[in-house]
Scaffold this motif. Structure first.
Motif, mmCIF file in Angstrom:
data_model
loop_
_atom_site.group_PDB
_atom_site.id
_atom_site.type_symbol
_atom_site.label_atom_id
_atom_site.label_comp_id
_atom_site.label_asym_id
_atom_site.label_seq_id
_atom_site.Cartn_x
_atom_site.Cartn_y
_atom_site.Cartn_z
ATOM 1 N N ASN A 168 55.563 42.828 29.858
ATOM 2 C CA ASN A 168 54.902 44.050 29.386
ATOM 3 C C ASN A 168 54.178 44.797 30.500
ATOM 4 O O ASN A 168 54.155 46.032 30.504
ATOM 5 C CB ASN A 168 53.908 43.711 28.267
ATOM 6 N N LYS A 169 53.602 44.068 31.460
ATOM 7 C CA LYS A 169 52.803 44.724 32.502
ATOM 8 C C LYS A 169 53.627 45.104 33.730
ATOM 9 O O LYS A 169 53.422 46.176 34.309
ATOM 10 C CB LYS A 169 51.637 43.820 32.924
ATOM 11 N N PHE A 170 54.579 44.240 34.124
ATOM 12 C CA PHE A 170 55.297 44.471 35.382
ATOM 13 C C PHE A 170 56.811 44.649 35.193
ATOM 14 O O PHE A 170 57.470 45.223 36.056
ATOM 15 C CB PHE A 170 55.067 43.293 36.341
ATOM 16 N N GLY A 171 57.326 44.109 34.116
ATOM 17 C CA GLY A 171 58.780 44.078 33.916
ATOM 18 C C GLY A 171 59.381 42.881 34.663
ATOM 19 O O GLY A 171 59.007 42.599 35.803
ATOM 20 N N ILE A 172 60.279 42.175 34.007
ATOM 21 C CA ILE A 172 60.940 41.017 34.613
ATOM 22 C C ILE A 172 62.411 41.359 34.878
ATOM 23 O O ILE A 172 63.142 41.724 33.965
ATOM 24 C CB ILE A 172 60.839 39.777 33.701
ATOM 25 N N GLU A 173 62.795 41.241 36.157
ATOM 26 C CA GLU A 173 64.188 41.486 36.517
ATOM 27 C C GLU A 173 65.023 40.221 36.332
ATOM 28 O O GLU A 173 66.082 40.231 35.731
ATOM 29 C CB GLU A 173 64.282 41.987 37.961
ATOM 30 N N ARG A 174 64.517 39.102 36.858
ATOM 31 C CA ARG A 174 65.169 37.808 36.661
ATOM 32 C C ARG A 174 64.191 36.712 37.061
ATOM 33 O O ARG A 174 63.176 36.985 37.704
ATOM 34 C CB ARG A 174 66.462 37.691 37.467
ATOM 35 N N GLY A 175 64.508 35.469 36.671
ATOM 36 C CA GLY A 175 63.590 34.401 37.013
ATOM 37 C C GLY A 175 64.149 33.015 36.735
ATOM 38 O O GLY A 175 65.203 32.865 36.094
ATOM 39 N N TYR A 176 63.439 32.018 37.227
ATOM 40 C CA TYR A 176 63.833 30.618 37.033
ATOM 41 C C TYR A 176 62.573 29.787 36.788
ATOM 42 O O TYR A 176 61.552 29.978 37.451
ATOM 43 C CB TYR A 176 64.579 30.076 38.254
ATOM 44 N N ILE A 177 62.674 28.863 35.831
ATOM 45 C CA ILE A 177 61.532 28.049 35.429
ATOM 46 C C ILE A 177 61.909 26.581 35.507
ATOM 47 O O ILE A 177 62.970 26.169 35.028
ATOM 48 C CB ILE A 177 61.097 28.402 33.992
ATOM 49 N N THR A 178 61.045 25.780 36.117
ATOM 50 C CA THR A 178 61.194 24.325 36.112
ATOM 51 C C THR A 178 60.012 23.723 35.369
ATOM 52 O O THR A 178 58.863 23.937 35.762
ATOM 53 C CB THR A 178 61.239 23.761 37.542
ATOM 54 N N THR A 179 60.303 23.005 34.282
ATOM 55 C CA THR A 179 59.234 22.361 33.533
ATOM 56 C C THR A 179 59.133 20.889 33.923
ATOM 57 O O THR A 179 60.146 20.240 34.196
ATOM 58 C CB THR A 179 59.446 22.480 32.014
ATOM 59 N N LEU A 180 57.913 20.393 33.970
ATOM 60 C CA LEU A 180 57.640 18.976 34.216
ATOM 61 C C LEU A 180 57.056 18.415 32.928
ATOM 62 O O LEU A 180 55.911 18.727 32.564
ATOM 63 C CB LEU A 180 56.661 18.805 35.373
ATOM 64 N N HIS A 181 57.838 17.611 32.228
ATOM 65 C CA HIS A 181 57.475 17.178 30.879
ATOM 66 C C HIS A 181 57.270 15.668 30.851
ATOM 67 O O HIS A 181 58.128 14.916 31.317
ATOM 68 C CB HIS A 181 58.575 17.577 29.892
ATOM 69 N N PRO A 182 56.157 15.195 30.298
ATOM 70 C CA PRO A 182 55.951 13.745 30.197
ATOM 71 C C PRO A 182 57.067 13.063 29.422
ATOM 72 O O PRO A 182 57.740 13.677 28.590
ATOM 73 C CB PRO A 182 54.621 13.636 29.431
ATOM 74 N N ARG A 183 57.244 11.784 29.698
ATOM 75 C CA ARG A 183 58.235 11.009 28.959
ATOM 76 C C ARG A 183 57.898 11.041 27.467
ATOM 77 O O ARG A 183 56.737 11.216 27.074
ATOM 78 C CB ARG A 183 58.251 9.564 29.456
ATOM 79 N N LEU A 184 58.920 10.841 26.645
ATOM 80 C CA LEU A 184 58.720 10.836 25.199
ATOM 81 C C LEU A 184 59.046 9.469 24.626
ATOM 82 O O LEU A 184 59.747 8.656 25.239
ATOM 83 C CB LEU A 184 59.571 11.927 24.549
ATOM 84 N N SER A 185 58.557 9.215 23.420
ATOM 85 C CA SER A 185 58.592 7.860 22.857
ATOM 86 C C SER A 185 60.003 7.329 22.652
ATOM 87 O O SER A 185 60.214 6.117 22.646
ATOM 88 C CB SER A 185 57.849 7.840 21.515
ATOM 89 N N TYR A 186 60.979 8.222 22.492
ATOM 90 C CA TYR A 186 62.344 7.749 22.231
ATOM 91 C C TYR A 186 63.115 7.419 23.507
ATOM 92 O O TYR A 186 64.221 6.907 23.453
ATOM 93 C CB TYR A 186 63.126 8.770 21.399
ATOM 94 N N GLN A 187 62.545 7.688 24.681
ATOM 95 C CA GLN A 187 63.244 7.358 25.923
ATOM 96 C C GLN A 187 63.161 5.863 26.218
ATOM 97 O O GLN A 187 62.269 5.158 25.739
ATOM 98 C CB GLN A 187 62.639 8.158 27.088
#
Length: 345
Positions: A168-187
């Motif tokens: 809304n403020k700057f406009g996004i042309e393109r991007g990439y996101i890397t998430t770091l997620h804790p382990r989950l109980s089913y792993q």
């Protein structure tokens, strides 16, 4: 008093129950879980390794009733959401925290005059009326059309407000996101096959996802971007991403790289999010101290922007790091959505 039913009493269901127990205008009246050991479930609500001992008086009365501060909560152990007698307890809204596709499919069967809404705590592609992220698209919610509502996923609940502000403020042309997620109980705790992962609904093909979750950083595809673009549709095709499952118990981070449409500076971006931490302080936090993931344990905010790592390269390549408690922060937004949609009736 708003009366809530909870379907699925795992980590999110229990976090939601703890949060609602601190509210004066909303209460949990009935809970359903496939585990019929109510005494064990009440024990798990009372004692939590991550969040500590429950700060309210909880008692196990009998097999199908516990009390929190002397208020009864009725327990059921039905396989499907539509098998629970929610209407018997005058429930206004059911939160489905089971993650089971059949419960999403059957959610519309429980709707009626009193029980008018169902919230789904993941991001299904079908059988819902609307996906709502607080701080992104609540203005487009239509109470007359939207009855089975997705509260999206924890990553999207944090990423969505940030990306919405940037768009809304700057406009996004393109991007990439890397998430770091804790382990989950089913792993898996030790290396095993994909069939040994205790999540019967998964469709993973990558053998690495069966590996020891305590000793490894495990790269995987993420559903976070797809979940966000359901709510910010003009970003579809502009952003991509991946995730690492990391050997911690709680609190996520995301590394965001965005090429903006308009020129800006580190100071402008930082000041914008710093102001949001005051004007929209239930959603945004802003951190200038050098902190680590555990310092954000128990935050009720959707997202905390780490000012130490906000950078603008050239005039429009933006790098940001954000933090969020993937259980407590997300569960607070689920409760907020429940209140929001019921107040719009």
């Amino acid at each position: 008093m708003i009366k809530i039913g909870i379907n699925g009493f795992g980590r999110i269901g229990r976090a939601i129950t703890r949060i609602i127990s601190n509210s004066k205008d909303i209460e949990v009246a009935a809970i359903n879980d496939i585990d019929n050991d109510t005494k064990n479930l009440s024990y798990l609500l009372k004692y939590d390794t991550i969040y500590g001992k429950f700060n309210h008086n909880i008692e196990f009365k009998k097999q199908n009733i516990i009390t929190i501060n002397r208020k009864n909560i009725n327990f059921y152990s039905k396989s499907l959401i539509n098998e629970v007698p929610w209407s018997k307890h005058e429930i206004d809204l059911v939160i489905d925290a089971s993650g089971v596709e059949n419960n999403t499919l059957n959610s519309k069967k429980i709707l009626g005059k009193k029980l008018s809404k169902v919230l789904i705590t993941h991001s299904p592609d079908k059988n819902i009326d609307y996906t709502l992220i607080i701080g992104v698209n609540e203005k487009n919610y239509d109470s007359k059309k939207h009855h089975v509502i997705s509260s999206s996923i924890c990553d999207a609940s944090a990423l969505g407000p940030v990306l919405s502000q940037l768009e809304n403020k700057f406009g996004i042309e393109r991007g990439y996101i890397t998430t770091l997620h804790p382990r989950l109980s089913y792993q898996n705790l030790l290396d095993g096959s994909l069939k040994s992962v205790s999540n019967p609904g998964h469709n993973w093909k990558n053998y690495s996802l069966g590996r020891d979750s305590i000793s490894n950083l495990i790269p995987k595809k993420t559903t976070a971007v797809k979940a966000v673009t359901k709510c910010i549709k003009n970003l579809d095709g502009k952003i991509s991403g991946m995730s690492f499952r990391v050997p911690t118990s709680i609190v996520c981070a995301s590394d965001i790289t965005i090429k903006l449409k308009s020129k800006t500076s580190k100071e402008i971006v930082s000041n914008h999010f710093k102001q949001l931490s005051s004007s929209k302080n239930s959603i945004f936090g802003y951190q200038e101290e050098p902190l680590v993931s555990s310092d954000h344990l128990g935050t009720s905010k959707s997202v905390i922007v780490d000012a130490n790592f906000t950078e603008v390269i050239g005039s429009n390549l933006l790098k940001m790091i954000i933090w969020y408690d993937n259980e407590w922060g997300y569960s607070n937004r689920v409760v907020d959505i429940a209140k929001f949609v019921l107040n719009k009736r």
